[in-house]
Design an enzyme around this catalytic site. Structure first.
Site, PDB file in Angstrom:
ATOM      1  N   ASN A   9      53.774   3.861 -28.122  1.00  0.00           N
ATOM      2  CA  ASN A   9      53.675   2.285 -28.404  1.00  0.00           C
ATOM      3  C   ASN A   9      52.394   1.791 -26.663  1.00  0.00           C
ATOM      4  OD1 ASN A   9      52.606  -0.161 -29.178  1.00  0.00           O
ATOM      5  ND2 ASN A   9      54.696  -0.606 -29.547  1.00  0.00           N
ATOM      6  N   LYS A  11      51.616  -1.026 -26.345  1.00  0.00           N
ATOM      7  CA  LYS A  11      51.807  -2.752 -26.145  1.00  0.00           C
ATOM      8  C   LYS A  11      50.369  -2.736 -25.936  1.00  0.00           C
ATOM      9  CE  LYS A  11      56.197  -1.937 -26.503  1.00  0.00           C
ATOM     10  NZ  LYS A  11      57.715  -2.563 -26.641  1.00  0.00           N
ATOM     11  N   HIS A  94      56.522  -4.661 -35.705  1.00  0.00           N
ATOM     12  CA  HIS A  94      57.077  -3.860 -34.545  1.00  0.00           C
ATOM     13  C   HIS A  94      58.099  -5.038 -34.380  1.00  0.00           C
ATOM     14  CE1 HIS A  94      58.101  -3.858 -30.768  1.00  0.00           C
ATOM     15  NE2 HIS A  94      58.106  -2.216 -30.717  1.00  0.00           N
ATOM     16  N   GLU A  96      58.334  -7.120 -31.791  1.00  0.00           N
ATOM     17  CA  GLU A  96      57.041  -8.237 -30.933  1.00  0.00           C
ATOM     18  C   GLU A  96      56.092  -8.844 -31.736  1.00  0.00           C
ATOM     19  OE1 GLU A  96      56.266  -5.225 -28.082  1.00  0.00           O
ATOM     20  OE2 GLU A  96      58.398  -5.055 -27.684  1.00  0.00           O
ATOM     21  N   GLU A 166      63.693   0.207 -34.414  1.00  0.00           N
ATOM     22  CA  GLU A 166      64.627   0.267 -32.997  1.00  0.00           C
ATOM     23  C   GLU A 166      65.062  -1.380 -32.869  1.00  0.00           C
ATOM     24  OE1 GLU A 166      60.382   1.180 -30.913  1.00  0.00           O
ATOM     25  OE2 GLU A 166      59.629  -0.166 -32.446  1.00  0.00           O
ATOM     26  N   GLY A 172      62.585  -2.622 -23.872  1.00  0.00           N
ATOM     27  CA  GLY A 172      62.530  -2.931 -22.920  1.00  0.00           C
ATOM     28  C   GLY A 172      63.307  -3.309 -22.157  1.00  0.00           C
ATOM     29  N   SER A 212      63.980   1.781 -24.718  1.00  0.00           N
ATOM     30  CA  SER A 212      64.251   2.453 -23.732  1.00  0.00           C
ATOM     31  C   SER A 212      64.997   3.893 -23.784  1.00  0.00           C
ATOM     32  CB  SER A 212      65.916   1.464 -23.192  1.00  0.00           C
ATOM     33  OG  SER A 212      64.992  -0.140 -23.158  1.00  0.00           O
TER      34      SER A 212
HETATM   35  P1  13P Z   1      60.500   0.485 -24.554  1.00  0.00           P
HETATM   36  O1  13P Z   1      60.903   2.041 -24.460  1.00  0.00           O
HETATM   37  O2  13P Z   1      60.070   0.327 -22.840  1.00  0.00           O
HETATM   38  O3  13P Z   1      62.046   0.093 -24.974  1.00  0.00           O
HETATM   39  O4  13P Z   1      59.727  -0.243 -25.909  1.00  0.00           O
HETATM   40  C1  13P Z   1      60.198   0.145 -27.581  1.00  0.00           C
HETATM   41  C2  13P Z   1      59.359  -0.236 -28.311  1.00  0.00           C
HETATM   42  O5  13P Z   1      59.238  -0.836 -28.309  1.00  0.00           O
HETATM   43  C3  13P Z   1      58.684   0.897 -28.772  1.00  0.00           C
HETATM   44  O6  13P Z   1      57.014   0.423 -29.978  1.00  0.00           O
END
Ligand code: 13P
Length: 249
Positions: A9, A11, A94, A96, A166, A172, A212
């Site tokens: 992803n 983003k 997601h 976010e 997740e 992150g 992560s």
């Molecule tokens: P990170 O791997 O940067 O923690 O992000 C995970 C994520 O949100 C994938 O959709």
């Protein structure tokens, strides 16, 4: 069908040139044929990257989709638009999107229903926040997210559902769920699938872990019995790191 999957992803990262360079770099590697490898680039590059990856094993997926067919929804894209450029998979829910764009379990129920109706495969994302885990509510929160946006949806096509657990506190942050924590939650999710859906759904649904995932922890996470792969954020932005994670499965 339950399968091994690693999805990146991206983003809101990479511009036109950088996204093309990253896809070129991935396509130059030997992508495995027994693992589904996918990328979710920014929406604006989907069409071009889908064409670039056409005829290869690299899947190109959307980060989001609107529930409506068409209409006055400025800035949004529909299932039929995605299909018209050969993109047949989308992320939905997601954390976010939930945190910054007001997506809720009920608005996500509309999206999962619309995706299902349109024959779009979804990678449905969910997971608890740190406060939920600290207060021991993480199983309840995850159950509610799944119930409201998936189990309660009429005529959901489970063949087109991939789950991505997740935990928000691991996204992150560099803090990963331990392999044991991931397995414990994934086993719980699979038991919910059996209870609320069927044994067949439980056996056939892929459940990915995200938060992560890095080259140095991917193998330990992916070796857990109920972890079928990963949804990768930051480490998916670098071809070497992403391929190391793909090859860890
Ligand atoms: P990170 O791997 O940067 O923690 O992000 C995970 C994520 O949100 C994938 O959709």
């Amino acid at each position: 069908m339950r399968q091994k999957i690693v999805a990146g992803n991206w983003k809101m990262n990479k511009d036109a040139a950088a996204s093309q360079t990253l896809v070129d770099a991935l396509l130059q590697r030997k992508l495995p044929t027994d693992v589904r490898v996918m990328i979710a680039p920014p929406m604006i590059f989907l069409d071009r990257l889908a064409q670039q990856a056409q005829g290869t094993v690299l899947g190109v997926v959307s980060q989001n989709m609107h529930a409506a067919e068409s209409g006055a929804y400025t800035g949004e894209v529909s299932a039929s638009m995605l299909k018209s450029i050969g993109v047949n998979t989308t992320l939905l829910g997601h954390s976010e999107r939930r945190a910054y764009f007001n997506e809720t379990n009920s608005s996500l129920a509309e999206k999962t229903a619309a995706a299902s109706l349109a024959g779009i495969e979804m990678i449905f994302c969910f997971g608890e926040e740190l406060a939920d885990r600290k207060s021991g509510q993480h199983f309840d929160v995850v159950q509610a997210q799944l119930e409201k946006a998936l189990f309660d949806v009429d005529a959901l096509d489970w063949d087109k559902v991939i789950l991505a657990y997740e935990p928000v506190w691991a996204i992150g942050t560099g803090e990963t769920a331990s392999p044991k924590q991931a397995q414990e939650m994934h086993a719980f999710i699979r038991s919910l699938l059996a209870e609320k859906g069927s044994e067949q759904i439980a056996a056939q649904t892929s459940i990915l872990y995200g938060g992560s995932v890095k080259p140095n922890n991917a193998e330990a996470l992916f070796s857990q019995a109920d972890v079928d792969g990963g949804l990768i954020g930051g480490a998916a932005l670098d071809a070497d790191d992403f391929m190391e994670i793909v090859n860890a499965i």
